[in-house]
Scaffold this motif. Structure first.
Motif, short mmCIF file in Angstrom:
data_model
loop_
_atom_site.label_atom_id
_atom_site.label_comp_id
_atom_site.label_asym_id
_atom_site.label_seq_id
_atom_site.Cartn_x
_atom_site.Cartn_y
_atom_site.Cartn_z
N ASN A 111 19.30 47.53 -51.39
CA ASN A 111 20.26 48.25 -52.21
C ASN A 111 19.66 48.64 -53.56
N ARG A 112 18.82 47.75 -54.10
CA ARG A 112 18.12 48.06 -55.35
C ARG A 112 17.18 49.26 -55.15
N GLU A 113 16.53 49.30 -54.01
CA GLU A 113 15.64 50.42 -53.70
C GLU A 113 16.43 51.72 -53.56
N MET A 114 17.63 51.64 -52.99
CA MET A 114 18.48 52.82 -52.88
C MET A 114 18.83 53.36 -54.26
N LYS A 115 19.12 52.46 -55.18
CA LYS A 115 19.46 52.88 -56.55
C LYS A 115 18.27 53.58 -57.21
N ILE A 116 17.08 53.05 -56.99
CA ILE A 116 15.87 53.66 -57.55
C ILE A 116 15.66 55.05 -56.97
N MET A 117 15.83 55.18 -55.64
CA MET A 117 15.66 56.48 -54.99
C MET A 117 16.68 57.49 -55.50
N LEU A 118 17.89 57.03 -55.73
CA LEU A 118 18.93 57.92 -56.26
C LEU A 118 18.59 58.36 -57.68
N ASP A 119 18.18 57.42 -58.51
CA ASP A 119 17.82 57.74 -59.89
C ASP A 119 16.65 58.72 -59.96
N ASN A 120 15.73 58.58 -59.01
CA ASN A 120 14.56 59.47 -58.97
C ASN A 120 14.81 60.74 -58.16
N TYR A 121 16.02 60.84 -57.65
CA TYR A 121 16.45 61.98 -56.84
C TYR A 121 15.56 62.18 -55.62
N GLU A 122 15.11 61.07 -55.05
CA GLU A 122 14.36 61.11 -53.79
C GLU A 122 15.36 60.96 -52.64
N LEU A 123 16.12 62.04 -52.44
CA LEU A 123 17.28 61.99 -51.57
C LEU A 123 16.92 61.81 -50.10
N ASP A 124 15.73 62.26 -49.73
CA ASP A 124 15.33 62.19 -48.33
C ASP A 124 15.16 60.76 -47.84
N LYS A 125 14.97 59.81 -48.75
CA LYS A 125 14.73 58.43 -48.37
C LYS A 125 16.01 57.60 -48.32
N LEU A 126 17.09 58.14 -48.85
CA LEU A 126 18.33 57.36 -48.95
C LEU A 126 18.94 57.07 -47.59
N GLY A 127 18.90 58.06 -46.70
CA GLY A 127 19.50 57.87 -45.38
C GLY A 127 18.84 56.73 -44.62
N ALA A 128 17.51 56.69 -44.65
CA ALA A 128 16.77 55.64 -43.94
C ALA A 128 17.06 54.27 -44.55
N LEU A 129 17.16 54.22 -45.88
CA LEU A 129 17.45 52.94 -46.54
C LEU A 129 18.87 52.48 -46.23
N ASN A 130 19.80 53.41 -46.17
CA ASN A 130 21.18 53.07 -45.84
C ASN A 130 21.26 52.48 -44.44
N ARG A 131 20.55 53.10 -43.51
CA ARG A 131 20.51 52.58 -42.14
C ARG A 131 19.88 51.18 -42.12
N GLU A 132 18.78 51.03 -42.84
CA GLU A 132 18.11 49.73 -42.89
C GLU A 132 19.05 48.66 -43.43
N PHE A 133 19.83 49.01 -44.45
CA PHE A 133 20.77 48.07 -45.05
C PHE A 133 21.74 47.54 -44.00
N HIS A 134 22.40 48.48 -43.32
CA HIS A 134 23.44 48.06 -42.38
C HIS A 134 22.86 47.36 -41.15
N PHE A 135 21.74 47.85 -40.65
CA PHE A 135 21.18 47.22 -39.45
C PHE A 135 20.52 45.88 -39.77
N HIS A 136 20.17 45.66 -41.03
CA HIS A 136 19.72 44.32 -41.38
C HIS A 136 20.88 43.34 -41.28
N ILE A 137 22.07 43.77 -41.67
CA ILE A 137 23.26 42.93 -41.49
C ILE A 137 23.47 42.64 -40.01
#
Length: 214
Positions: A111-137
């Motif tokens: 989730n911290r990495e998602m915040k960094i990607m959002l702040d840096n506007y690296e939007l293409d990486k957010l989807g993969a991180l979001n999936r990783e977050f939920h599937f880790h659960i």
């Protein structure tokens, strides 16, 4: 020598992967002879794989044409999100009873990495991180059939995501905050019912964002 079932699974994986990654575009015809040759099987396992993909609404049969890639329309996308909200809510609740301290730490890192990607506007990486977050659960969920159904539904939605239709910049900061709250609920070991409801509402808010955009 692969069994007939394994050949069907292989054909299914080949076709489905190409639909999801955009190799096969909506409206494209699936050539049974070609797939059978690629996977080294007769027509039967390929037809069985096609029937499975038709049941998942990724393919549809057209008279005098055969199986073609269906893609996802707005209505199917909405319905898939509604189903996903139910499945993910329950899977998160089950996972909550098994998740470890290390698992919680990993969620915080993602989730911290998602915040960094959002702040840096690296939007293409957010989807993969979001999936990783939920599937880790869900890696802590012992119900394999439930996770398989979640993966299949995500796969249908990936067709739309591949086209860039499901990124909502205004929704993302709120989603990251909701992840933080979900982590807190997991860490505090609140009731399964509370976690299930929160995880379900988290997904439904994505549906609300889609409705506002459509």
């Amino acid at each position: 020598m692969k069994t007939n079932m394994n050949k069907r699974q292989y054909a299914y994986k080949v076709i489905r992967t190409r639909i999801v990654d955009g190799t096969y575009a909506p409206g494209q015809r699936i050539i049974i002879n070609q797939i059978a040759k690629e996977v080294g099987s007769s027509h039967i396992p390929v037809r069985e794989a096609i029937h499975q993909l038709e049941s998942e609404k990724l393919l549809e049969f057209k008279p005098n044409i055969g199986a073609i890639v269906k893609g996802i329309d707005n209505q199917l996308y909405k319905e898939s999100l509604e189903v996903l909200a139910l499945l993910e809510g329950y899977a998160t609740a089950i996972s909550a009873t098994n998740i470890t301290a290390q698992g919680i730490t990993k969620l915080k890192e993602i989730n911290r990495e998602m915040k960094i990607m959002l702040d840096n506007y690296e939007l293409d990486k957010l989807g993969a991180l979001n999936r990783e977050f939920h599937f880790h659960i869900y890696s802590f969920c012992p119900n394999e059939l439930l996770i398989k159904n979640i993966e299949e539904t995500w796969g249908r939605l990936d067709i739309v995501r591949q086209a860039g239709f499901t990124f909502y910049p205004k929704r993302t900061p709120q989603s990251i905050e909701e992840h933080a709250t979900l982590i807190q609920l997991l860490e505090e070991k609140v009731s399964s019912a509370t976690i299930e409801q929160y995880a379900r509402n988290h997904k439904l808010k994505t549906l609300d964002a889609f409705k506002l955009r459509s």
